[in-house]
Design an enzyme around this catalytic site. Structure first.
Site, PDB file in Angstrom:
ATOM      1  N   GLY A  54      70.814   0.882 -27.042  1.00  0.00           N
ATOM      2  CA  GLY A  54      69.056   0.127 -26.976  1.00  0.00           C
ATOM      3  C   GLY A  54      68.676  -1.075 -26.909  1.00  0.00           C
ATOM      4  CB  CYS A  81      75.713  -0.042 -29.011  1.00  0.00           C
ATOM      5  SG  CYS A  81      74.943  -1.569 -28.782  1.00  0.00           S
ATOM      6  CE1 TYR A  82      67.606  -0.074 -32.378  1.00  0.00           C
ATOM      7  CE2 TYR A  82      68.294   2.264 -31.453  1.00  0.00           C
ATOM      8  CZ  TYR A  82      67.180   1.416 -32.609  1.00  0.00           C
ATOM      9  OH  TYR A  82      66.030   1.904 -32.985  1.00  0.00           O
ATOM     10  CG  HIS A 168      78.133  -0.667 -24.209  1.00  0.00           C
ATOM     11  ND1 HIS A 168      77.355   0.003 -24.354  1.00  0.00           N
ATOM     12  CD2 HIS A 168      77.767  -1.654 -25.026  1.00  0.00           C
ATOM     13  CE1 HIS A 168      76.460  -0.369 -24.739  1.00  0.00           C
ATOM     14  NE2 HIS A 168      76.628  -1.470 -24.951  1.00  0.00           N
ATOM     15  CD  GLU A 170      78.094   3.435 -22.503  1.00  0.00           C
ATOM     16  OE1 GLU A 170      78.856   3.047 -23.718  1.00  0.00           O
ATOM     17  OE2 GLU A 170      77.219   2.630 -22.634  1.00  0.00           O
ATOM     18  CB  SER A 222      64.957  10.510   6.006  1.00  0.00           C
ATOM     19  OG  SER A 222      66.534   9.995   5.234  1.00  0.00           O
ATOM     20  N   GLY A 223      67.759  11.486   8.291  1.00  0.00           N
ATOM     21  CA  GLY A 223      69.366  10.938   8.097  1.00  0.00           C
ATOM     22  C   GLY A 223      70.183  10.573   7.307  1.00  0.00           C
ATOM     23  N   GLY A 224      69.873   9.642   6.179  1.00  0.00           N
ATOM     24  CA  GLY A 224      70.183   9.855   4.936  1.00  0.00           C
ATOM     25  C   GLY A 224      70.823  10.600   3.823  1.00  0.00           C
ATOM     26  CG  ASP A 226      69.422  11.141  -1.747  1.00  0.00           C
ATOM     27  OD1 ASP A 226      70.973  11.135  -1.521  1.00  0.00           O
ATOM     28  OD2 ASP A 226      68.994  10.455  -2.480  1.00  0.00           O
ATOM     29  CB  SER A 227      67.470  14.575   3.535  1.00  0.00           C
ATOM     30  OG  SER A 227      67.083  13.303   4.301  1.00  0.00           O
ATOM     31  CE  LYS A 366      72.419   7.638  -2.804  1.00  0.00           C
ATOM     32  NZ  LYS A 366      71.036   7.848  -1.699  1.00  0.00           N
TER      33      LYS A 366
END
Ligand code: XMP
Length: 510
Positions: A54, A81-82, A168, A170, A222-224, A226-227, A366
């Site tokens: 953080g 870290c933090y 880190h 990650e 929408s054609g994207g 996700d949808s 995503k």
């Protein structure tokens, strides 16, 4: 829960990355703000807890903390870290402000055998980014690694199952970072590897069937990615009871509405209701030049067009993703920013109160949606489409939107994209598009002096759109696009290429 890792967020820009890395190990992980109550944690104890990094200093008055009893809960805990500094300070060690911030690569020097660092090579590179450091350990702790300049890089109190690292693990620059997280999650915590997209699809399909069988379900497409993926999942679960609604806002790219409708209906077999609201959008935008006002008008008009047209349905399914639902965090930091989102407007909140909103992807990142899409057989060309902003071409047409300007922009954009596809560059960039500038410039066309429009081309590489570099497209590709644009589009006599990265610029021009 034995199959879950809880991440307490102190506002690091990398918090979401920790969650993604844990999930890549096949273990579900959830992010909660650092002040998430101990009682709630203990009610359903996770297999392990990670305290994120953080931006704050544990030395500052009012620095964010956890409840001390967390350390005595017996749940394995990893401070990053933090998180390491906090754990040290709260358990009786000492943290000091370093003379200068340590930022960048460091090498790990292993001190002692450790279940956390098991299998990590001595000298392995790690990514550091911190201002404070641990000067004296808390009682019960031992140093298991230092960085090559002698700073404490990893500590543990094995008896209490408390571990911490200054670097880190990650981020991709930490070479053995994934291995270290695997040691913690799978080894120390013994978490079960039950998180997979196959399991997710089965579980959500069952849930949708239980909740919505025989009911009328609508969703926006929408054609994207996700949808589209959501619509395919809903259809798989519920069959004919699902209607997808596609709103044409008049700000789409050349032939986009026909292409999207054909993809959704013919290739994916979805039932799509087409709402052509383009006139309404263009009327609402007439004469408006201010970018923020344009966005607001488009958002509002979309809501009117979409929700106003909704009738005869029982449930609304939406493709909200995990980054949009992670609770806001009072630590000042990048993960604090939450976008105002279509998915949270008043109309949706009202439906939510009636228990009529379903968000199957609300725990997915995503890249997990892409994995779901692949498993559901969504074709690669749909998966690899560049992101396209909700406000569409309005934010790529500087100044007021007019049908004539839209037409110029559409044709220029289509030529640029065609050249990118032809040269194999479309799939190498994150996003590429044309922008129509609100200036004119002098040129000569034939024997005549011309005073024409200027088109800017933009192509960027990025991994998530948060930062981006301008793409070094080959001169031949830019040349071919520019020549064709000025030859084919009478109104345009100049083409320029945008060579700014994000930051300081953004990807879109408005
Ligand atoms: P910027 O321009 O902020 O964009 O660097 C980052 C990414 O987000 C997309 N973008 C939007 N998407 N509504 C959207 O749905 C918007 O208002 C919006 N603004 C930007 C942009 O295309 C890029 O991928």
């Amino acid at each position: 829960m034995k199959d879950q890792i809880l991440i307490l967020d102190f506002g690091s820009q990398y918090t979401q990355l920790i969650a993604r890395r844990v999930r890549e190990l096949g273990v579900f992980s959830e992010i909660r703000p650092f002040h998430y109550g101990l009682e709630k944690i203990l009610a359903e104890p996770p297999a392990g807890i990670i305290l994120s990094g953080g931006p704050a200093s544990t030395l500052a008055p009012g620095a964010p903390r956890v409840e001390r009893a967390l350390f005595a809960s017996g749940i394995p805990l990893l401070g990053v870290c933090y998180g390491m500094q906090l754990l040290t300070r709260m358990l009786g060690g000492r943290v000091v402000r370093s003379a200068q911030r340590e930022y960048g690569m460091a090498r790990l020097r292993l001190n002692a055998a450790s279940p956390l660092l098991d299998g990590v090579e001595d000298g392995s590179t790690v990514w550091m980014s911190h201002g404070d450091s641990v000067a004296a350990l808390a009682p019960g702790f031992a140093v298991t690694a230092r960085s090559d300049d002698g700073a404490i890089a990893a500590v543990e109190d094995r008896a209490r199952r408390l571990f911490a690292v200054q670097f880190h693990p990650e981020v991709a620059h930490s070479r053995d970072g994934r291995h270290i997280l695997a040691n913690f999650v799978l080894g120390i915590c013994g978490a079960e590897r039950s998180w997979s997209m196959e399991n997710f699809i089965e579980a959500e399909t069952t849930r949708l069937r239980e909740q919505c069988r025989g009911k009328r379900v609508v969703l926006g497409v929408s054609g994207g990615v996700d949808s589209t993926t959501l619509a395919v999942l809903a259809k798989r679960a519920l069959g004919r009871g699902v209607t997808s609604i596609f709103v044409n806002n008049g700000l789409l790219r050349l032939h986009e509405e026909q292409e999207v409708l054909a993809s959704l209906r013919r290739r994916l077999g979805l039932t799509v209701r087409y709402v052509d609201a383009s006139r309404r959008f263009l009327a609402a935008l007439r004469g408006v030049a201010d970018p923020e006002r344009k966005r607001r008008i488009i958002g509002r008009t979309f809501i009117d067009a979409f929700y106003g047209g909704l009738k005869d349905f029982d449930f609304l399914v939406q493709g909200t993703l995990y980054p949009d639902v992670i609770e806001s965090n009072p630590v000042a930091g990048p993960s604090q920013t939450i976008k105002t989102h279509h998915n949270r407007v008043r109309e949706v909140q009202k439906l939510e109160r009636q228990g009529r909103v379903i968000e199957p992807f609300k725990f997915l990142f995503k890249d997990e949606v892409r994995a779901v899409a692949r498993l559901l057989g969504v074709p690669e060309d749909i998966l690899n489409r560049h992101p396209f902003p909700g406000p569409g071409l309005a934010v790529r047409l500087l100044g007021p939107v007019t049908p004539a300007k839209l037409d110029v922009l559409r044709r220029a954009d289509a030529i640029f994209i065609e050249e990118l596809r032809r040269s194999g560059w479309y799939d190498k960039v994150w996003q590429a598009f044309a922008v129509l500038l609100p200036v004119r410039s002098v040129g000569v066309m034939g024997d005549e002096r011309a005073y024409g429009e200027v088109v800017a081309l933009r192509a960027v590489t990025a991994s998530d759109g948060m930062t981006a570099d301008w793409a070094a497209l080959p001169a031949e590709v830019l040349d071919a696009a520019a020549r064709r644009i000025v030859r084919r589009i009478r109104e345009v006599n100049r083409v320029v290429y945008d060579v700014t990265s994000k930051p300081p610029a953004t990807i879109e021009w408005e």
